[in-house]
Structures are given as C-alpha cells and as structure tokens.
Design a protein around this motif. Structure first.
Motif, mmCIF file in Angstrom:
data_model
loop_
_atom_site.group_PDB
_atom_site.id
_atom_site.type_symbol
_atom_site.label_atom_id
_atom_site.label_comp_id
_atom_site.label_asym_id
_atom_site.label_seq_id
_atom_site.Cartn_x
_atom_site.Cartn_y
_atom_site.Cartn_z
ATOM 1 N N PRO A 9 -6.706 -24.687 -16.391
ATOM 2 C CA PRO A 9 -8.382 -23.919 -16.037
ATOM 3 C C PRO A 9 -8.700 -24.859 -14.649
ATOM 4 O O PRO A 9 -8.993 -23.773 -13.443
ATOM 5 N N ALA A 10 -8.287 -25.863 -14.237
ATOM 6 C CA ALA A 10 -8.812 -26.532 -13.434
ATOM 7 C C ALA A 10 -7.640 -25.975 -12.071
ATOM 8 O O ALA A 10 -8.235 -25.701 -11.245
ATOM 9 N N LEU A 11 -6.185 -25.848 -11.865
ATOM 10 C CA LEU A 11 -5.596 -24.958 -11.211
ATOM 11 C C LEU A 11 -6.760 -23.903 -10.916
ATOM 12 O O LEU A 11 -6.167 -23.150 -9.574
ATOM 13 N N PHE A 12 -6.914 -23.006 -11.695
ATOM 14 C CA PHE A 12 -6.897 -21.949 -11.622
ATOM 15 C C PHE A 12 -8.299 -21.702 -11.415
ATOM 16 O O PHE A 12 -8.542 -20.773 -10.089
ATOM 17 N N ALA A 13 -8.642 -22.768 -11.229
ATOM 18 C CA ALA A 13 -10.770 -22.561 -10.210
ATOM 19 C C ALA A 13 -10.368 -23.072 -8.703
ATOM 20 O O ALA A 13 -10.849 -22.816 -7.623
ATOM 21 N N VAL A 14 -9.582 -24.018 -8.852
ATOM 22 C CA VAL A 14 -9.589 -24.700 -7.024
ATOM 23 C C VAL A 14 -8.351 -23.270 -6.638
ATOM 24 O O VAL A 14 -8.579 -23.012 -5.503
ATOM 25 N N GLY A 15 -7.934 -22.141 -7.528
ATOM 26 C CA GLY A 15 -6.532 -21.007 -6.722
ATOM 27 C C GLY A 15 -8.101 -20.375 -6.029
ATOM 28 O O GLY A 15 -8.207 -20.104 -5.042
ATOM 29 N N LEU A 16 -9.062 -19.698 -7.450
ATOM 30 C CA LEU A 16 -10.035 -18.691 -7.319
ATOM 31 C C LEU A 16 -10.590 -19.385 -6.018
ATOM 32 O O LEU A 16 -10.866 -18.330 -4.780
ATOM 33 N N LEU A 17 -11.585 -20.875 -6.011
ATOM 34 C CA LEU A 17 -11.938 -21.503 -4.434
ATOM 35 C C LEU A 17 -11.056 -21.326 -3.497
ATOM 36 O O LEU A 17 -11.911 -20.687 -2.213
ATOM 37 N N ALA A 75 -11.301 -17.515 -2.403
ATOM 38 C CA ALA A 75 -12.557 -17.123 -1.942
ATOM 39 C C ALA A 75 -13.163 -17.942 -0.468
ATOM 40 O O ALA A 75 -13.285 -16.791 0.451
ATOM 41 N N SER A 76 -12.770 -18.911 -0.190
ATOM 42 C CA SER A 76 -13.344 -19.574 1.436
ATOM 43 C C SER A 76 -12.190 -18.652 2.449
ATOM 44 O O SER A 76 -12.685 -18.636 3.137
#
Length: 313
Positions: A296-304, A307-308
């Motif tokens: 989940p954390a890796l997914f969140a980092v990738g998503l951010l 998006a950036s």
C-alpha cells in the motif's frame, strides 16, 4: 490529506486485487512457507496502510504528511491539503469510527475464538486421556482405539498429536512415520496459530476480498508446508500413499488433520517435490515479503509521484 488519501487508496487496491496475484504466485511453484508469509504480510500491509492513513488524517497537522507532500505542493497546488481543509475533519472522523469498529470486532472475535478453542482443547485432552494410550515424546501422541484411520494435531502450549490404531494397521511403517512427521510439522511451524489468526481476520473483515480469501489459502498452504517437511524426511512417496489411504478421514474443528486441504493440489505438489532451497529462492522470498508488506505504501508513493509528474508537465 493527500498522503493519507493515497495510503487509503493503496490499501483498498491491494485488498481488492492482491488475492488473484497471490494465487497465481502460489501456483507458480514457490515454497508453501514463502506463500504463507506473502499472504499474511500482504494482509498486515493492508491493515497497516489503513491505520497509517487514518492516523495521518486525525493527527494534529497530519503528522509528517505535510513535510512529505511539501515538495509536491508547488506542482499540485490545486488539490493540495490547503485547498480542501473542510474535508479533513469529516473524512478523519468517519475513518476513525470505521477503524475503531473494525478493531473492536476483531478483538471480540479473537477473544471468543480463543475461549472456545481453549475449552474444546481441554475437553478433548480429558477425553483422550480417558480412552487413549499416551506415547511419551516431546510432542505427545495419543493413540485412539478406533478402526478408522485418524491423524490430526492440536496446537497451543500443550500441543499433541492424535492417531488411531486403525491408522497404524492400515499404513506401512514408513507411511505412518511420514504422517506423524506431517503432524509434528504443524506443531513446530505454529500452523494452528497461523490458521487461527487468518480465520479471525477473515471472519471480521469479510468485506475485503483479501481477508475473505485468507483463511482458505492459509489452510491449504500449511498442509502443503507440512507435506513438504514430511517428504524431506521420508520421501514424497510415503506421504502421497498415506494421503491417498486416509483422505476420507478428518479431525475435529480447529485441529489440523492429515486429510485436510485440497487433496489433488497436495498430490501435485508432492509429485513436484524437490529437496533443498536455493539461495535465489530465499532472496525472492525476502524481497517478495517486504514488497507485500509495503505494497500500500509503495502504491501511494507511486501515485503521488505520477500525479506530480503529470501536474508539473
């Protein structure tokens, strides 16, 4: 709020889509112990990601979230934390209520299962001591005067193996030794604890596909792991022939029986059994376990990050 939302979204995505990927990896020939670790660590990662997301929402100043997302603020100002301040208390309150309700239900289910398990375990021990013949070993084996081929184990601090005279009469010496090695592997591997935890989580969080699938997956994998241990000691053929001979017999609830799990899958794994484990397989197990826990954390980092990049472009 951005980091918290990304973590919660990552937990949702992993919780909904990971069972299919984990099932394929399990069928690809990795060791049962590795598969058990990956399933359980994925579940832990989903729970940890959800908890972290909720904490970031309710902590004053969102904890470290502002420091992490500050670098993205200039590129993504339109959807930054400062743009939607009114949503924070609402989302944080709702998420906290849901998390507390799930935690309470999990605690109650765990306590109830432990109480019932202890009661049944004690009654079972008392009955077996009355009708059985005790074999004094590091893990006691209680022999039942029953013509049916019975073999199962009970975990806990007073773990024991239960077998029947009918089992000894039907199997050869090697097959019987393989069956007892299978049951000892359950005890030494703490398989009763693993299946119990998976059952509690699965019943409490059934609305998440990963948690709903977890008990059946762990139940099968602990049988494959015990088969693997027995086959390493006595060879796959005695385990296979013993499994075929007693496949119709089963033990009581919360016991791990030799006849448990999907027999066809277990026979297939025994046919493909290989002794030893290469370093590359161990490295894969460690890397895969860490990835499952942090998914989940890796997914969140990738998503951010994605998006950036899009917003900066």
């Amino acid at each position: 709020m951005i980091l918290a939302a990304a973590l919660l979204l990552g937990a949702v995505v992993i919780g909904w889509w990971s069972p299919r990927a984990l099932s394929r990896l399990t069928a690809a020939g990795i060791s049962p112990g590795t598969a058990i670790a990956w399933w359980l660590m994925t579940a832990m990662g989903v729970l940890a990601g959800t908890l972290a997301g909720v904490l970031l929402l309710v902590l004053p100043g969102h904890g470290p979230a502002e420091a992490i997302t500050e670098a993205l603020h200039d590129c993504w100002a339109a959807v930054s934390h400062d743009g939607l301040p009114a949503l924070d208390p609402i989302v944080g309150t709702v998420a906290s209520v849901v998390l507390l309700a799930a935690a309470g239900r999990l605690a109650m289910a765990s306590a109830g299962r432990r109480r019932r398990s202890n009661l049944l375990h004690q009654r079972h021990l008392d009955a077996l001591r009355l009708v059985g013949v005790r074999d004094p070993r590091p893990i006691p084996t209680l022999w039942l005067p029953d013509d049916q081929p019975i073999a199962y184990s009970l975990g806990g601090r007073r773990a024991l193996i239960v077998a029947s005279r009918g089992l000894a009469g039907r199997l050869s010496e090697q097959e019987l030794a393989a069956v007892l090695a299978h049951e000892r592997a359950h005890v030494h591997g703490c398989h009763h604890l693993l299946t119990g935890c998976a059952e509690v989580v699965g019943r409490t969080l059934r609305f998440i596909p990963l948690m709903r699938t977890l008990p059946a997956a762990v139940q099968l994998l602990v049988e494959l792991a015990a088969d693997r241990t027995a086959a390493s000691q006595w060879g796959p053929e005695p385990v296979r022939s013993a499994l075929v001979s007693i496949r119709s017999a089963d033990g009581p609830r919360r016991a791990l029986a030799m006849a448990g799990g999907d027999t066809a899958i277990r026979l297939q794994h025994l046919a493909e059994h290989r002794n030893g484990e290469r370093f590359s397989a161990r490295l894969t197990a460690v890397v895969g376990g860490a990835t499952a826990l942090l998914a989940p954390a890796l997914f969140a980092v990738g998503l951010l990050a994605a998006a950036s990049l899009i917003s900066c472009a």
